[in-house]
Design a protein around this motif. Structure first.
Motif, PDB file in Angstrom:
ATOM      1  N   THR A  83       0.886  -0.898   0.047  1.00 17.89           N
ATOM      2  CA  THR A  83       0.062  -0.234   0.373  1.00 17.89           C
ATOM      3  C   THR A  83       0.728   1.389  -0.129  1.00 17.89           C
ATOM      4  OG1 THR A  83      -1.890  -1.054   1.902  1.00 17.89           O
ATOM      5  CG2 THR A  83      -1.976   1.317   1.863  1.00 17.89           C
ATOM      6  N   PHE A  84       0.500   2.187  -0.908  1.00 19.79           N
ATOM      7  CA  PHE A  84       1.394   3.370  -0.914  1.00 19.79           C
ATOM      8  C   PHE A  84       0.662   4.793  -0.550  1.00 19.79           C
ATOM      9  CE2 PHE A  84       4.998   2.559  -3.880  1.00 19.79           C
ATOM     10  CZ  PHE A  84       5.237   1.493  -3.538  1.00 19.79           C
ATOM     11  N   PRO A  85       0.650   5.206   0.650  1.00 16.78           N
ATOM     12  CA  PRO A  85      -0.450   6.322   0.976  1.00 16.78           C
ATOM     13  C   PRO A  85       0.576   7.855  -0.163  1.00 16.78           C
ATOM     14  CG  PRO A  85       1.458   6.322   2.490  1.00 16.78           C
ATOM     15  CD  PRO A  85       1.688   4.648   1.324  1.00 16.78           C
ATOM     16  N   LEU A  86      -0.341   8.405  -1.190  1.00 18.19           N
ATOM     17  CA  LEU A  86      -0.253   8.679  -2.137  1.00 18.19           C
ATOM     18  C   LEU A  86      -0.295  10.571  -1.147  1.00 18.19           C
ATOM     19  CD1 LEU A  86      -2.758   8.434  -4.426  1.00 18.19           C
ATOM     20  CD2 LEU A  86      -0.524   8.375  -4.330  1.00 18.19           C
ATOM     21  N   GLU A  87      -0.445  10.708   0.362  1.00 17.02           N
ATOM     22  CA  GLU A  87      -0.432  11.808   0.817  1.00 17.02           C
ATOM     23  C   GLU A  87       1.159  12.166   1.197  1.00 17.02           C
ATOM     24  OE1 GLU A  87      -1.306  10.221   5.189  1.00 17.02           O
ATOM     25  OE2 GLU A  87      -2.478  11.639   4.053  1.00 17.02           O
ATOM     26  N   ALA A  88       1.919  11.005   0.931  1.00 15.71           N
ATOM     27  CA  ALA A  88       3.214  10.874   1.404  1.00 15.71           C
ATOM     28  C   ALA A  88       3.945  11.228  -0.140  1.00 15.71           C
ATOM     29  CB  ALA A  88       3.792  10.179   1.921  1.00 15.71           C
ATOM     30  N   ILE A  89       3.457  11.177  -0.935  1.00 16.67           N
ATOM     31  CA  ILE A  89       4.794  11.076  -2.652  1.00 16.67           C
ATOM     32  C   ILE A  89       3.795  12.161  -3.272  1.00 16.67           C
ATOM     33  CG2 ILE A  89       4.589   9.740  -4.729  1.00 16.67           C
ATOM     34  CD1 ILE A  89       3.551   7.067  -3.125  1.00 16.67           C
ATOM     35  N   PRO A  90       5.104  12.907  -3.528  1.00 19.48           N
ATOM     36  CA  PRO A  90       4.586  14.486  -4.259  1.00 19.48           C
ATOM     37  C   PRO A  90       4.033  13.940  -5.370  1.00 19.48           C
ATOM     38  CG  PRO A  90       7.124  14.325  -3.343  1.00 19.48           C
ATOM     39  CD  PRO A  90       6.028  12.812  -3.052  1.00 19.48           C
ATOM     40  N   THR A  91       3.341  14.497  -5.734  1.00 22.42           N
ATOM     41  CA  THR A  91       2.696  14.581  -7.475  1.00 22.42           C
ATOM     42  C   THR A  91       3.429  14.248  -8.948  1.00 22.42           C
ATOM     43  OG1 THR A  91       1.049  16.703  -6.672  1.00 22.42           O
ATOM     44  CG2 THR A  91       1.045  15.431  -9.244  1.00 22.42           C
ATOM     45  N   GLU A  92       4.687  15.102  -8.401  1.00 20.31           N
ATOM     46  CA  GLU A  92       5.760  14.364  -9.517  1.00 20.31           C
ATOM     47  C   GLU A  92       6.402  13.104  -9.850  1.00 20.31           C
ATOM     48  OE1 GLU A  92       8.262  16.787  -6.391  1.00 20.31           O
ATOM     49  OE2 GLU A  92       6.159  17.685  -8.108  1.00 20.31           O
ATOM     50  N   ALA A  93       6.725  13.303  -7.933  1.00 19.16           N
ATOM     51  CA  ALA A  93       7.307  11.998  -7.800  1.00 19.16           C
ATOM     52  C   ALA A  93       5.847  10.414  -8.615  1.00 19.16           C
ATOM     53  CB  ALA A  93       7.164  11.295  -6.570  1.00 19.16           C
ATOM     54  N   GLN A  94       4.786  11.137  -8.118  1.00 15.53           N
ATOM     55  CA  GLN A  94       3.476   9.907  -8.555  1.00 15.53           C
ATOM     56  C   GLN A  94       3.421   9.773 -10.340  1.00 15.53           C
ATOM     57  OE1 GLN A  94       0.559  11.218  -7.269  1.00 15.53           O
ATOM     58  NE2 GLN A  94       0.373  11.806  -5.190  1.00 15.53           N
ATOM     59  N   SER A  95       4.254  10.950 -11.064  1.00 14.28           N
ATOM     60  CA  SER A  95       4.093  11.018 -12.566  1.00 14.28           C
ATOM     61  C   SER A  95       4.890  10.017 -13.159  1.00 14.28           C
ATOM     62  CB  SER A  95       4.206  12.365 -13.131  1.00 14.28           C
ATOM     63  OG  SER A  95       2.850  12.972 -12.801  1.00 14.28           O
ATOM     64  N   PHE A  96       5.843   9.700 -12.360  1.00 16.70           N
ATOM     65  CA  PHE A  96       7.036   9.358 -12.829  1.00 16.70           C
ATOM     66  C   PHE A  96       7.146   8.385 -12.268  1.00 16.70           C
ATOM     67  CE2 PHE A  96      11.436   7.524 -11.919  1.00 16.70           C
ATOM     68  CZ  PHE A  96      12.424   8.413 -12.978  1.00 16.70           C
ATOM     69  N   ILE A  97       6.781   7.157 -11.013  1.00 15.29           N
ATOM     70  CA  ILE A  97       6.679   6.370 -10.499  1.00 15.29           C
ATOM     71  C   ILE A  97       5.574   5.820 -11.647  1.00 15.29           C
ATOM     72  CG2 ILE A  97       5.518   4.948  -9.195  1.00 15.29           C
ATOM     73  CD1 ILE A  97       6.372   6.686  -7.225  1.00 15.29           C
ATOM     74  N   LEU A  98       4.207   5.956 -12.188  1.00 14.53           N
ATOM     75  CA  LEU A  98       3.332   5.757 -13.254  1.00 14.53           C
ATOM     76  C   LEU A  98       4.120   5.371 -14.967  1.00 14.53           C
ATOM     77  CD1 LEU A  98       0.123   7.280 -12.250  1.00 14.53           C
ATOM     78  CD2 LEU A  98       0.988   5.442 -11.681  1.00 14.53           C
ATOM     79  N   GLU A  99       5.118   6.336 -14.629  1.00 12.24           N
ATOM     80  CA  GLU A  99       5.405   5.944 -16.154  1.00 12.24           C
ATOM     81  C   GLU A  99       6.793   5.404 -16.213  1.00 12.24           C
ATOM     82  OE1 GLU A  99       8.849   9.290 -18.269  1.00 12.24           O
ATOM     83  OE2 GLU A  99       7.661  10.102 -17.627  1.00 12.24           O
ATOM     84  N   LYS A 100       7.247   5.414 -15.766  1.00 12.11           N
ATOM     85  CA  LYS A 100       8.871   3.741 -15.235  1.00 12.11           C
ATOM     86  C   LYS A 100       7.381   2.899 -15.283  1.00 12.11           C
ATOM     87  CE  LYS A 100      12.545   6.332 -15.391  1.00 12.11           C
ATOM     88  NZ  LYS A 100      13.138   5.834 -16.393  1.00 12.11           N
ATOM     89  N   VAL A 101       6.623   2.575 -14.532  1.00 14.50           N
ATOM     90  CA  VAL A 101       5.930   1.347 -14.305  1.00 14.50           C
ATOM     91  C   VAL A 101       5.452   0.840 -15.704  1.00 14.50           C
ATOM     92  CG1 VAL A 101       4.102   0.154 -13.340  1.00 14.50           C
ATOM     93  CG2 VAL A 101       5.480   1.391 -11.686  1.00 14.50           C
ATOM     94  N   GLN A 102       4.935   1.659 -16.202  1.00 11.71           N
ATOM     95  CA  GLN A 102       4.105   1.824 -17.742  1.00 11.71           C
ATOM     96  C   GLN A 102       5.168   1.487 -18.850  1.00 11.71           C
ATOM     97  OE1 GLN A 102       1.817   4.739 -18.262  1.00 11.71           O
ATOM     98  NE2 GLN A 102      -0.314   3.609 -17.763  1.00 11.71           N
ATOM     99  N   GLU A 103       6.307   2.339 -18.806  1.00 10.71           N
ATOM    100  CA  GLU A 103       7.475   2.319 -19.507  1.00 10.71           C
ATOM    101  C   GLU A 103       8.262   0.322 -19.159  1.00 10.71           C
ATOM    102  OE1 GLU A 103      10.582   4.669 -19.063  1.00 10.71           O
ATOM    103  OE2 GLU A 103       9.734   6.229 -19.562  1.00 10.71           O
ATOM    104  N   ALA A 104       8.102  -0.377 -17.984  1.00 11.50           N
ATOM    105  CA  ALA A 104       8.543  -1.437 -17.757  1.00 11.50           C
ATOM    106  C   ALA A 104       6.954  -2.487 -18.654  1.00 11.50           C
ATOM    107  CB  ALA A 104       9.105  -1.495 -16.105  1.00 11.50           C
ATOM    108  N   GLY A 105       6.070  -2.331 -18.678  1.00 11.16           N
ATOM    109  CA  GLY A 105       5.402  -3.049 -19.046  1.00 11.16           C
ATOM    110  C   GLY A 105       4.235  -3.382 -18.168  1.00 11.16           C
ATOM    111  N   GLY A 106       4.220  -2.888 -16.709  1.00  5.10           N
ATOM    112  CA  GLY A 106       2.822  -2.874 -16.082  1.00  5.10           C
ATOM    113  C   GLY A 106       1.663  -2.021 -15.841  1.00  5.10           C
ATOM    114  N   GLN A 107       0.444  -2.422 -15.206  1.00  8.93           N
ATOM    115  CA  GLN A 107      -0.475  -2.074 -16.121  1.00  8.93           C
ATOM    116  C   GLN A 107      -1.034  -0.963 -14.814  1.00  8.93           C
ATOM    117  OE1 GLN A 107      -3.292  -5.311 -16.009  1.00  8.93           O
ATOM    118  NE2 GLN A 107      -2.521  -5.665 -18.492  1.00  8.93           N
ATOM    119  N   ILE A 108      -1.088  -0.098 -15.231  1.00  8.20           N
ATOM    120  CA  ILE A 108      -2.273   1.005 -13.935  1.00  8.20           C
ATOM    121  C   ILE A 108      -3.585   0.380 -14.433  1.00  8.20           C
ATOM    122  CG2 ILE A 108      -1.785   2.838 -13.732  1.00  8.20           C
ATOM    123  CD1 ILE A 108       0.784   2.078 -13.899  1.00  8.20           C
ATOM    124  N   LYS A 109      -4.254   0.506 -13.116  1.00  3.32           N
ATOM    125  CA  LYS A 109      -5.388   0.257 -13.183  1.00  3.32           C
ATOM    126  C   LYS A 109      -6.417   1.518 -12.509  1.00  3.32           C
ATOM    127  CE  LYS A 109      -5.395  -4.311 -14.850  1.00  3.32           C
ATOM    128  NZ  LYS A 109      -6.331  -5.429 -14.589  1.00  3.32           N
TER     129      LYS A 109
END
Length: 166
Positions: free
Chosen positions: A140-166
């Motif tokens: 579980t990743f609490p979003l209040e702790a993760i800056p918005t720009e870090a969230q975008s970076f993480i989602l981008e990296k996961v998608q580039e690596a083949g992970g699914q975002i739902k």
């Protein structure tokens, strides 16, 4: 040594984790499970009301009971695992380090590093993400702790690596 892009301290609460367990349970079983249980339950109750004592009544009772027990066991197993880990922590904080090619998680129970391809899926909610490293194993990743720009970076990296975002 690779430069850390973000270092995030994520704090957990019992309420947050219970909510995550419930969300996992609902989504993992899926709406088909709940529709099937309603249908079988309706058939079972109809048979009881009609006074049916045939083999069909026995079949409905077994299927209904097994289905309910399965749903309960999925929930309790996940709750036991998540809350057991939470209770083992003196300080319920996890350090999340984000790099270009990998990420790392560390708590007082241990630490590990993984490539972005290790994240198979992220289930997004308004306040948390459930981040899956395996089919039934998530963090579980609490979003209040993760800056918005870090969230975008993480989602981008996961998608580039083949992970699914739902």
């Amino acid at each position: 040594m690779e430069e850390i892009r973000y270092q995030i301290n994520m704090s957990y609460t019992l309420t947050m984790l219970k909510k995550s367990v419930f969300r996992y349970w609902i989504r993992a079983l899926g709406w088909r499970y709940f529709i099937a249980m309603l249908f079988i339950g309706f058939c079972f109750i109809s048979a009881i009301v009609k006074g049916d004592t045939s083999w069909m009544m026995g079949a409905f009772s077994v299927i209904f009971t097994a289905g309910i027990l399965f749903g309960i066991s999925v929930y309790l197993n996940n709750r036991y695992h998540v809350l057991g880990t939470f209770n083992a922590l003196q300080n319920p904080t996890v350090t999340f380090k984000v790099y270009d090619e990998k990420f790392a998680l560390a708590s007082e129970l241990g630490e590990g590093e993984w490539p972005w391809s290790a994240i198979k899926e992220i289930w997004r909610y308004s306040d948390t993400w459930l981040v899956f490293l395996a089919r039934a194993s998530y963090a579980t990743f609490p979003l209040e702790a993760i800056p918005t720009e870090a969230q975008s970076f993480i989602l981008e990296k996961v998608q580039e690596a083949g992970g699914q975002i739902k």
